[in-house]
Design a protein around this motif. Structure first.
Motif, PDB file in Angstrom:
ATOM      1  N   MET A   1       0.834  -1.197   0.000  1.00  0.00           N
ATOM      2  CA  MET A   1       0.000   0.000   0.000  1.00  0.00           C
ATOM      3  C   MET A   1       0.874   1.254   0.000  1.00  0.00           C
ATOM      4  N   ARG A   2       1.920   1.243   0.809  1.00  0.00           N
ATOM      5  CA  ARG A   2       2.810   2.394   0.863  1.00  0.00           C
ATOM      6  C   ARG A   2       3.433   2.664  -0.512  1.00  0.00           C
ATOM      7  N   THR A   3       3.858   1.595  -1.177  1.00  0.00           N
ATOM      8  CA  THR A   3       4.449   1.744  -2.511  1.00  0.00           C
ATOM      9  C   THR A   3       3.468   2.389  -3.467  1.00  0.00           C
ATOM     10  N   TYR A   4       2.201   1.989  -3.377  1.00  0.00           N
ATOM     11  CA  TYR A   4       1.171   2.543  -4.260  1.00  0.00           C
ATOM     12  C   TYR A   4       0.932   4.025  -3.957  1.00  0.00           C
ATOM     13  N   VAL A   5       0.746   4.341  -2.672  1.00  0.00           N
ATOM     14  CA  VAL A   5       0.426   5.727  -2.298  1.00  0.00           C
ATOM     15  C   VAL A   5       1.578   6.671  -2.640  1.00  0.00           C
ATOM     16  N   VAL A   6       2.801   6.262  -2.289  1.00  0.00           N
ATOM     17  CA  VAL A   6       3.966   7.133  -2.498  1.00  0.00           C
ATOM     18  C   VAL A   6       4.431   7.109  -3.950  1.00  0.00           C
ATOM     19  N   GLY A   7       4.524   5.906  -4.521  1.00  0.00           N
ATOM     20  CA  GLY A   7       5.094   5.782  -5.862  1.00  0.00           C
ATOM     21  C   GLY A   7       4.138   6.076  -6.994  1.00  0.00           C
ATOM     22  N   VAL A   8       2.866   5.703  -6.820  1.00  0.00           N
ATOM     23  CA  VAL A   8       1.886   5.883  -7.894  1.00  0.00           C
ATOM     24  C   VAL A   8       1.075   7.158  -7.696  1.00  0.00           C
ATOM     25  N   CYS A   9       0.563   7.351  -6.483  1.00  0.00           N
ATOM     26  CA  CYS A   9      -0.275   8.532  -6.226  1.00  0.00           C
ATOM     27  C   CYS A   9       0.555   9.786  -5.925  1.00  0.00           C
ATOM     28  N   ARG A  10       1.846   9.582  -5.633  1.00  0.00           N
ATOM     29  CA  ARG A  10       2.731  10.698  -5.296  1.00  0.00           C
ATOM     30  C   ARG A  10       2.229  11.476  -4.092  1.00  0.00           C
ATOM     31  N   LYS A  11       1.784  10.725  -3.082  1.00  0.00           N
ATOM     32  CA  LYS A  11       1.289  11.350  -1.864  1.00  0.00           C
ATOM     33  C   LYS A  11       2.058  10.816  -0.664  1.00  0.00           C
ATOM     34  N   LYS A  12       1.923  11.488   0.448  1.00  0.00           N
ATOM     35  CA  LYS A  12       2.540  11.031   1.683  1.00  0.00           C
ATOM     36  C   LYS A  12       1.647   9.962   2.306  1.00  0.00           C
ATOM     37  N   MET A  13       2.273   8.890   2.789  1.00  0.00           N
ATOM     38  CA  MET A  13       1.516   7.798   3.399  1.00  0.00           C
ATOM     39  C   MET A  13       1.093   8.177   4.809  1.00  0.00           C
ATOM     40  N   GLU A  14      -0.204   8.438   4.992  1.00  0.00           N
ATOM     41  CA  GLU A  14      -0.732   8.816   6.295  1.00  0.00           C
ATOM     42  C   GLU A  14      -2.059   8.102   6.539  1.00  0.00           C
ATOM     43  N   LEU A  15      -2.244   7.687   7.784  1.00  0.00           N
ATOM     44  CA  LEU A  15      -3.520   7.087   8.180  1.00  0.00           C
ATOM     45  C   LEU A  15      -4.385   8.145   8.849  1.00  0.00           C
ATOM     46  N   PRO A  16      -5.699   8.068   8.668  1.00  0.00           N
ATOM     47  CA  PRO A  16      -6.419   7.034   7.923  1.00  0.00           C
ATOM     48  C   PRO A  16      -6.432   7.320   6.425  1.00  0.00           C
ATOM     49  N   LEU A  17      -6.466   6.280   5.641  1.00  0.00           N
ATOM     50  CA  LEU A  17      -6.593   6.422   4.192  1.00  0.00           C
ATOM     51  C   LEU A  17      -8.051   6.629   3.825  1.00  0.00           C
ATOM     52  N   GLN A  18      -8.262   7.404   2.786  1.00  0.00           N
ATOM     53  CA  GLN A  18      -9.615   7.630   2.323  1.00  0.00           C
ATOM     54  C   GLN A  18     -10.119   6.392   1.571  1.00  0.00           C
ATOM     55  N   PRO A  19     -11.411   6.085   1.677  1.00  0.00           N
ATOM     56  CA  PRO A  19     -11.966   4.939   0.950  1.00  0.00           C
ATOM     57  C   PRO A  19     -11.671   4.989  -0.551  1.00  0.00           C
ATOM     58  N   LEU A  20     -11.662   6.194  -1.130  1.00  0.00           N
ATOM     59  CA  LEU A  20     -11.376   6.305  -2.562  1.00  0.00           C
ATOM     60  C   LEU A  20      -9.960   5.823  -2.864  1.00  0.00           C
ATOM     61  N   THR A  21      -9.009   6.150  -1.989  1.00  0.00           N
ATOM     62  CA  THR A  21      -7.621   5.714  -2.189  1.00  0.00           C
ATOM     63  C   THR A  21      -7.522   4.191  -2.137  1.00  0.00           C
ATOM     64  N   VAL A  22      -8.221   3.595  -1.178  1.00  0.00           N
ATOM     65  CA  VAL A  22      -8.189   2.133  -1.041  1.00  0.00           C
ATOM     66  C   VAL A  22      -8.868   1.469  -2.238  1.00  0.00           C
ATOM     67  N   ALA A  23      -9.974   2.040  -2.689  1.00  0.00           N
ATOM     68  CA  ALA A  23     -10.665   1.491  -3.855  1.00  0.00           C
ATOM     69  C   ALA A  23      -9.766   1.554  -5.096  1.00  0.00           C
ATOM     70  N   CYS A  24      -9.045   2.652  -5.255  1.00  0.00           N
ATOM     71  CA  CYS A  24      -8.122   2.791  -6.388  1.00  0.00           C
ATOM     72  C   CYS A  24      -6.956   1.815  -6.261  1.00  0.00           C
ATOM     73  N   PHE A  25      -6.513   1.566  -5.022  1.00  0.00           N
ATOM     74  CA  PHE A  25      -5.445   0.594  -4.778  1.00  0.00           C
ATOM     75  C   PHE A  25      -5.891  -0.803  -5.209  1.00  0.00           C
TER      76      PHE A  25
END
Length: 277
Positions: A1-25
């Motif tokens: 998940m971290r690889t996806y958020v940081v590498g693909v979404c170009r965002k900082k990995m922080e909890l809680p994740l939004q449902p949209l982010t998880v659905a896209c993952f």
């Protein structure tokens, strides 16, 4: 998940994740052609991490649930393995008097079948693995009393800290299916020498190949297809049985030493189809 958020979404990995982010993952994993069971495992781990941190679980959202459902419809890839239920376990234990002529092996296999089922064991936790695998269960990890047995294990999947976990086995009403009774009879023949708990008379540990071969012989005697029943069917059966008799998700997770809700993919209806030759 971290690889996806940081590498693909170009965002900082922080909890809680939004449902949209998880659905896209989840959609991203599907686009990488991962198996449905693998996607469910990853998604369950995301939910588990949120629960540990006392955050709201994005897995519970309508969007994520529908995304997962869509993945499962598009790529069923279902696990063909069926549970070894209590009635099937009874048949397998009863078959041993026909599949082996050696009294020691009968007691050994009966104890192994029942220990694997009631202890939610992965077979690799009981027997000798390949050279670099974890050591098999040892005799000194067993504590016996008149009415119960405790097995203490350290080497199991995800237990990176090697923190000991005690598995408690109680007497069952059916003598045929009682793990306490089976272990006591086996130990009487085995003796109390140090070394692997499950071993040949020579003291050599039982290899996985021997267990799987003997299980297949018992399945064949019971006219059950080995294509659908494997050694892991004991663990699947244990989880399904626990769910059927009313244990909560948290209790099943603890009994089976799961670190997430991935165990839910193992739960089968107790009336699951029995496939025979």
């Amino acid at each position: 998940m971290r690889t996806y958020v940081v590498g693909v979404c170009r965002k900082k990995m922080e909890l809680p994740l939004q449902p949209l982010t998880v659905a896209c993952f989840i959609s991203f994993l599907y686009s990488k052609h991962l198996a449905t069971a693998t996607i469910v495992t990853y998604a369950s781990a995301v939910g588990y991490v949120h629960k540990l941190a006392y955050n709201s679980d994005p897995m519970a959202s309508f969007l994520v649930q529908k995304t997962l459902a869509g993945v499962q419809r598009a790529n069923p890839g279902c696990d063909k393995r069926l549970p070894i239920t209590i009635p099937i376990l009874s048949q397998l234990v009863g078959s041993l008097q026909h599949t082996t002529s050696c009294r020691f092996e009968l007691l050994l296999l009966r104890a192994m079948f029942l220990t694997a089922f009631f202890g939610f064991f992965r077979i690799g936790e009981l027997v000798e693995q390949r050279k670099n695998g974890s050591p098999p269960l040892q005799f000194n990890q067993l504590t016996m009393s008149e009415k119960s047995v405790v097995i203490t294990i350290r080497h199991f999947k995800h237990n990176h800290s090697k923190k000991p976990v005690n598995l408690h086995f109680q007497r069952q009403t059916s003598p045929l299916l009682c793990p306490v009774n089976a272990l006591r009879k086996y130990i009487k023949w085995r003796g109390g020498a140090a070394g692997p708990l499950f071993c040949f008379p020579t003291g050599l540990p039982i290899p996985r190949s021997f267990f799987c071969r003997e299980l297949s012989k018992s399945l064949g005697f019971c006219n059950l297809k080995t294509e659908f029943y494997k050694s892991h069917s004991l663990r699947i059966g244990a989880a399904s049985y626990a769910a059927a008799v009313g244990f909560t998700d948290a209790q099943i997770r603890e009994m089976g030493r799961w670190k997430s809700d991935a165990f839910k993919k193992y739960i089968r209806p107790t009336s699951a189809l029995v496939i025979r030759h």
